[in-house]
Design an enzyme around this catalytic site. Structure first.
Site, short mmCIF file in Angstrom:
data_model
loop_
_atom_site.label_atom_id
_atom_site.label_comp_id
_atom_site.label_asym_id
_atom_site.label_seq_id
_atom_site.Cartn_x
_atom_site.Cartn_y
_atom_site.Cartn_z
N CYS A 75 -2.98 -0.43 12.11
CA CYS A 75 -2.96 -0.19 10.65
C CYS A 75 -4.36 0.14 10.16
O CYS A 75 -5.35 -0.28 10.75
CB CYS A 75 -2.46 -1.43 9.90
SG CYS A 75 -0.77 -1.93 10.24
N ASP A 76 -4.40 0.85 9.05
CA ASP A 76 -5.66 1.05 8.35
C ASP A 76 -5.37 1.24 6.87
O ASP A 76 -4.46 1.99 6.50
CB ASP A 76 -6.42 2.27 8.88
CG ASP A 76 -7.84 2.28 8.37
OD1 ASP A 76 -8.72 1.72 9.07
OD2 ASP A 76 -8.09 2.84 7.28
#
Length: 210
Positions: A75-76
């Site tokens: 994720c980011d």
């Protein structure tokens, strides 16, 4: 089947644990700034998904021998506010400027997600997407903002705020998925897991296995 979280974020880990998973944490060594320069004209969603994919892929290659049939989640998150996409502030003064610009306004917390399913040490299936949640910011007083910045919490998070920490005092409300603001959208992650052939409820029964 082991779940591997390709993120150093304690908030993401906390969300997954509260939702019945107990992932292995592997931090990806990715030059985010350099990677973003390769997609200068991409949309905010495409940019954060590019970063999430790079993190998941880096970790998948690293853990292939130890966990050849794992599921890797990357994720980011970044905040899209005032027509600018921002991540973690570099220092206190940057965080202060951002808060002054976004106080009393709304922004979009955009989180890219990548789920990789491994098979015999190779990446077998890939599912990607991004989630967007609108965040409505309060207007902290100068004293409140000074006190918040002094905790240094804003320096460690995208957009210089948290929903589940001290920053929650200065969020008036959100429109959308709250888990996405914390760093990982549970509804989107469930759909991406399903896309690679993994039912999230099956992972609940395996969390206690070594």
């Amino acid at each position: 089947m082991r779940v591997v979280l390709a993120s150093a974020s304690p908030a993401r880990l906390s969300v997954l644990r509260a939702a019945g998973l107990n992932p292995i944490v592997e931090v990806a060594d990715v030059d985010e700034e350099a990677l973003l320069t390769t997609v200068p004209h991409a949309s905010p969603g495409e940019k954060v998904t590019t970063l999430a994919g790079a993190k998941a892929t880096t970790v998948a290659r690293r853990i292939a021998a130890a966990h050849p049939d794992a599921v890797v989640i990357g994720c980011d998150s970044m905040l899209h506010v005032n027509s600018e996409l921002v991540g973690k502030p570099a220092d206190v003064e940057t965080a202060r400027r951002r808060w002054r610009a976004m106080a009393g306004r709304s922004g979009e917390l955009v989180t890219g997600h990548t789920v990789l399913r491994m098979a015999d040490g190779e990446i077998d299936r890939v599912a990607e997407g991004h989630a967007v949640t609108v965040v409505r910011f309060a207007e902290p007083t100068d004293a409140e903002l000074d006190a918040y910045l002094a905790t240094r919490e804003p320096l460690a998070v995208a957009g210089a705020f948290t929903l589940d920490g001290l920053g929650g005092w200065f969020v008036e409300g959100i429109d959308g998925d709250p888990s996405n603001v914390i760093g990982i959208s549970l509804p989107l992650t469930r759909r991406l897991l399903r896309a690679v052939g993994v039912g999230v409820t099956d992972l609940w029964t395996s969390v206690s296995e070594p």
